[in-house]
Scaffold this motif. Structure first.
Motif, PDB file in Angstrom:
ATOM      1  N   LYS A 168       0.836  -1.206   0.000  1.00  0.00           N
ATOM      2  CA  LYS A 168       0.000   0.000   0.000  1.00  0.00           C
ATOM      3  C   LYS A 168       0.867   1.251   0.000  1.00  0.00           C
ATOM      4  CE  LYS A 168      -3.252   2.491   2.986  1.00  0.00           C
ATOM      5  NZ  LYS A 168      -3.959   2.464   4.297  1.00  0.00           N
ATOM      6  N   GLU A 169       1.874   1.287   0.876  1.00  0.00           N
ATOM      7  CA  GLU A 169       2.748   2.452   0.960  1.00  0.00           C
ATOM      8  C   GLU A 169       3.605   2.580  -0.300  1.00  0.00           C
ATOM      9  OE1 GLU A 169       2.185   4.518   3.068  1.00  0.00           O
ATOM     10  OE2 GLU A 169       1.295   3.493   4.773  1.00  0.00           O
ATOM     11  N   ARG A 170       4.061   1.449  -0.842  1.00  0.00           N
ATOM     12  CA  ARG A 170       4.882   1.489  -2.059  1.00  0.00           C
ATOM     13  C   ARG A 170       4.089   2.105  -3.213  1.00  0.00           C
ATOM     14  NH1 ARG A 170       6.288  -3.665  -2.547  1.00  0.00           N
ATOM     15  NH2 ARG A 170       8.436  -3.482  -1.814  1.00  0.00           N
ATOM     16  N   ALA A 171       2.811   1.737  -3.326  1.00  0.00           N
ATOM     17  CA  ALA A 171       1.976   2.266  -4.403  1.00  0.00           C
ATOM     18  C   ALA A 171       1.828   3.779  -4.275  1.00  0.00           C
ATOM     19  CB  ALA A 171       0.605   1.593  -4.375  1.00  0.00           C
ATOM     20  N   GLU A 172       1.660   4.274  -3.047  1.00  0.00           N
ATOM     21  CA  GLU A 172       1.507   5.717  -2.844  1.00  0.00           C
ATOM     22  C   GLU A 172       2.813   6.445  -3.151  1.00  0.00           C
ATOM     23  OE1 GLU A 172      -0.152   8.957   0.425  1.00  0.00           O
ATOM     24  OE2 GLU A 172      -0.259   6.807   0.854  1.00  0.00           O
ATOM     25  N   VAL A 173       3.941   5.835  -2.744  1.00  0.00           N
ATOM     26  CA  VAL A 173       5.233   6.447  -3.035  1.00  0.00           C
ATOM     27  C   VAL A 173       5.445   6.571  -4.543  1.00  0.00           C
ATOM     28  CG1 VAL A 173       7.732   6.117  -2.922  1.00  0.00           C
ATOM     29  CG2 VAL A 173       6.352   5.738  -0.891  1.00  0.00           C
ATOM     30  N   ARG A 174       5.137   5.514  -5.257  1.00  0.00           N
ATOM     31  CA  ARG A 174       5.336   5.538  -6.710  1.00  0.00           C
ATOM     32  C   ARG A 174       4.481   6.610  -7.374  1.00  0.00           C
ATOM     33  NH1 ARG A 174       5.566  -1.036  -7.596  1.00  0.00           N
ATOM     34  NH2 ARG A 174       7.810  -1.252  -7.213  1.00  0.00           N
ATOM     35  N   LYS A 175       3.273   6.790  -6.870  1.00  0.00           N
ATOM     36  CA  LYS A 175       2.400   7.829  -7.405  1.00  0.00           C
ATOM     37  C   LYS A 175       3.017   9.206  -7.170  1.00  0.00           C
ATOM     38  CE  LYS A 175      -2.295   9.690  -6.913  1.00  0.00           C
ATOM     39  NZ  LYS A 175      -3.591   9.539  -6.195  1.00  0.00           N
ATOM     40  N   LEU A 176       3.537   9.427  -5.969  1.00  0.00           N
ATOM     41  CA  LEU A 176       4.158  10.704  -5.644  1.00  0.00           C
ATOM     42  C   LEU A 176       5.412  10.934  -6.489  1.00  0.00           C
ATOM     43  CD1 LEU A 176       3.777  10.692  -1.762  1.00  0.00           C
ATOM     44  CD2 LEU A 176       2.748  12.336  -3.335  1.00  0.00           C
ATOM     45  N   THR A 178       6.028   9.869  -9.470  1.00  0.00           N
ATOM     46  CA  THR A 178       5.616  10.251 -10.823  1.00  0.00           C
ATOM     47  C   THR A 178       5.307  11.742 -10.878  1.00  0.00           C
ATOM     48  OG1 THR A 178       4.722   8.053 -11.278  1.00  0.00           O
ATOM     49  CG2 THR A 178       3.902   9.873 -12.630  1.00  0.00           C
ATOM     50  N   GLN A 179       4.605  12.252  -9.869  1.00  0.00           N
ATOM     51  CA  GLN A 179       4.271  13.672  -9.815  1.00  0.00           C
ATOM     52  C   GLN A 179       5.523  14.526  -9.645  1.00  0.00           C
ATOM     53  OE1 GLN A 179       1.342  13.062  -6.539  1.00  0.00           O
ATOM     54  NE2 GLN A 179      -0.106  14.121  -7.860  1.00  0.00           N
ATOM     55  N   GLN A 180       6.429  14.060  -8.768  1.00  0.00           N
ATOM     56  CA  GLN A 180       7.663  14.808  -8.545  1.00  0.00           C
ATOM     57  C   GLN A 180       8.486  14.910  -9.824  1.00  0.00           C
ATOM     58  OE1 GLN A 180       8.835  12.268  -5.184  1.00  0.00           O
ATOM     59  NE2 GLN A 180       9.253  14.128  -4.017  1.00  0.00           N
ATOM     60  N   LYS A 181       8.649  13.786 -10.515  1.00  0.00           N
ATOM     61  CA  LYS A 181       9.453  13.775 -11.734  1.00  0.00           C
ATOM     62  C   LYS A 181       8.857  14.697 -12.797  1.00  0.00           C
ATOM     63  CE  LYS A 181      11.650   9.234 -11.318  1.00  0.00           C
ATOM     64  NZ  LYS A 181      11.771   7.864 -11.889  1.00  0.00           N
ATOM     65  N   LYS A 182       7.535  14.697 -12.882  1.00  0.00           N
ATOM     66  CA  LYS A 182       6.869  15.536 -13.869  1.00  0.00           C
ATOM     67  C   LYS A 182       7.174  17.010 -13.616  1.00  0.00           C
ATOM     68  CE  LYS A 182       2.297  16.306 -15.919  1.00  0.00           C
ATOM     69  NZ  LYS A 182       0.858  15.928 -15.857  1.00  0.00           N
ATOM     70  N   LEU A 183       7.102  17.414 -12.356  1.00  0.00           N
ATOM     71  CA  LEU A 183       7.389  18.807 -12.013  1.00  0.00           C
ATOM     72  C   LEU A 183       8.863  19.142 -12.204  1.00  0.00           C
ATOM     73  CD1 LEU A 183       5.291  19.691  -8.837  1.00  0.00           C
ATOM     74  CD2 LEU A 183       5.293  20.867 -11.026  1.00  0.00           C
ATOM     75  N   HIS A 298      23.423  15.143   2.814  1.00  0.00           N
ATOM     76  CA  HIS A 298      22.151  14.414   2.919  1.00  0.00           C
ATOM     77  C   HIS A 298      21.698  13.911   1.561  1.00  0.00           C
ATOM     78  CE1 HIS A 298      19.136  17.735   1.596  1.00  0.00           C
ATOM     79  NE2 HIS A 298      20.327  18.035   1.137  1.00  0.00           N
ATOM     80  N   ALA A 299      20.682  13.047   1.588  1.00  0.00           N
ATOM     81  CA  ALA A 299      20.001  12.574   0.380  1.00  0.00           C
ATOM     82  C   ALA A 299      18.652  13.285   0.355  1.00  0.00           C
ATOM     83  CB  ALA A 299      19.819  11.062   0.417  1.00  0.00           C
ATOM     84  N   PRO A 300      18.462  14.292  -0.508  1.00  0.00           N
ATOM     85  CA  PRO A 300      17.287  15.173  -0.420  1.00  0.00           C
ATOM     86  C   PRO A 300      15.950  14.540  -0.783  1.00  0.00           C
ATOM     87  CG  PRO A 300      19.092  16.203  -1.638  1.00  0.00           C
ATOM     88  CD  PRO A 300      19.398  14.738  -1.534  1.00  0.00           C
ATOM     89  N   GLN A 301      15.734  14.244  -2.080  1.00  0.00           N
ATOM     90  CA  GLN A 301      14.449  13.720  -2.523  1.00  0.00           C
ATOM     91  C   GLN A 301      14.566  13.199  -3.944  1.00  0.00           C
ATOM     92  OE1 GLN A 301      14.569  17.369  -2.148  1.00  0.00           O
ATOM     93  NE2 GLN A 301      15.136  17.346  -4.328  1.00  0.00           N
ATOM     94  N   THR A 302      13.480  12.605  -4.424  1.00  0.00           N
ATOM     95  CA  THR A 302      13.440  12.079  -5.788  1.00  0.00           C
ATOM     96  C   THR A 302      13.900  13.137  -6.793  1.00  0.00           C
ATOM     97  OG1 THR A 302      11.647  10.539  -5.327  1.00  0.00           O
ATOM     98  CG2 THR A 302      11.908  11.228  -7.601  1.00  0.00           C
ATOM     99  N   GLY A 303      14.731  12.718  -7.740  1.00  0.00           N
ATOM    100  CA  GLY A 303      15.198  13.626  -8.764  1.00  0.00           C
ATOM    101  C   GLY A 303      16.422  14.411  -8.353  1.00  0.00           C
ATOM    102  N   ASP A 304      16.979  14.074  -7.196  1.00  0.00           N
ATOM    103  CA  ASP A 304      18.173  14.761  -6.725  1.00  0.00           C
ATOM    104  C   ASP A 304      19.195  13.709  -6.290  1.00  0.00           C
ATOM    105  OD1 ASP A 304      19.872  16.839  -6.086  1.00  0.00           O
ATOM    106  OD2 ASP A 304      18.387  17.927  -4.905  1.00  0.00           O
TER     107      ASP A 304
END
Length: 324
Positions: A168-176, A178-183, A298-304
């Motif tokens: 359940k959590e993995r699915a939500e992370v993947r959705k987020l 996708t949104q992060q990468k798009k932005l 640090h390791a910031p976030q997706t796409g970094d």
């Protein structure tokens, strides 16, 4: 969390898309400022969801380990009961050959709890001390077998539940993500990183264990942020802090929440930071390592990527620090 989330020089401004005179005006695309603000909110949410994912993953590991241990115990006890059952059957055969009363033995051997029958037979004087001892052992192990089986089944059910939570959590992370990468693509700020990066050399003021921590962390600079990552090809924030302190011989728990709780008696004020200290954001969505001279790694976030930035670049509220 927010350490150097979006490079200021990166990205392009987004103007309004206006159609020719007389035509309808299209919905405006977000401005650079609006896109950055939306990305900040996504990053904050992703931090918390990733930590929930990591927590669920750790619970699943624990549940699986518990089940494996209990199941092994159950199997060993099953073998013991089977061996004792064979002995009891042999005793029944011997008693029959000697002309004893064995009418009640088959029922006792197949019973889940043959203790009551055993007690009755002992009182009736039908059992020698040796036989009574073997049958008592059979009864004891037989009772324990059911208990161990029930424990193993409970542990398995818990593991199944934790597995569902992880999914359940993995699915939500993947959705987020996708949104992060798009932005990030819109902002021209997506950095895939290099899983084989050799990092940079640490030359700061740390000494002792903290120096080992920071040498390791700096050697990871340039590697991508990966949710759930614990290295060596990429990390999330708590995965990096855990791996860095492991390099210094200190075992930290996996998640940001767990690391904060682990350091309950090791907390320090932000004004008293020393190299190697772990710095936590408000809400415990992010953790970084203080490198000295007003910098963090640090390791910031997706796409970094794993990076070194100034502590002053942090855009949120710091809840405190821990000195492992």
């Amino acid at each position: 969390m927010r350490f150097g989330r979006v490079p200021m020089a990166a990205g392009i401004a987004f103007g309004l898309v206006i159609s020719p005179m007389g035509a309808a005006v299209a919905d405006p695309r977000p401005t650079l400022r609006q896109a950055k603000a939306k990305l900040e909110k996504l990053n904050d949410k992703a931090d918390k969801v990733v930590d929930r994912y990591n927590t669920a993953t750790e619970r699943l590991k624990d549940a699986k380990a518990s089940y494996a241990k209990l199941n092994d115990t159950y199997k060993r006890k099953l073998e013991t009961v089977a061996a004792l059952r064979t002995q009891v059957v042999d005793m029944a055969v011997n008693a029959y050959q000697l002309g004893g009363d064995v009418a009640s033995w088959p029922g006792m051997v197949g019973a889940d709890n043959p203790g009551d029958m055993l007690a009755g037979m002992a009182l009736a004087g039908q059992l020698s001390q040796e036989r009574a001892g073997k049958l008592a052992a059979f009864d004891r192990e037989n009772r324990g077998l059911k208990a161990e089986r029930d424990k193993a089944e409970t542990a398995l059910a818990k593991a199944d539940k934790e597995r569902d939570e992880v999914e359940k959590e993995r699915a939500e992370v993947r959705k987020l993500i996708t949104q992060q990468k798009k932005l990030l693509d819109r902002l021209g700020a997506y950095n895939p990183g290099n899983p084989n990066s050799g990092g940079i050399k640490y030359t700061g003021p740390a000494s002792g264990s903290a120096a080992a921590v920071l040498r390791f962390a700096y050697a990871q600079v340039g590697k991508p942020y990966i949710f759930g990552g614990t290295g060596p090809r990429g990390y999330d924030c708590s995965g990096l802090t855990q791996a860095a302190w492991r390099a210094a011989g200190v075992s930290l728990p996996r998640t940001t929440w767990q690391q904060w709780a682990w350091g309950a008696r090791r907390k320090v004020e932000i004004k008293d930071l020393q190299p190697g200290d772990l710095i936590f954001s408000s809400g415990l969505g992010h953790v970084s390592i203080y490198a000295g001279n007003g910098q963090i790694v640090h390791a910031p976030q997706t796409g970094d990527v794993v990076k070194v930035v100034k502590l002053s670049a942090y855009g949120g509220t710091l809840v405190g620090a821990v000195r492992p």
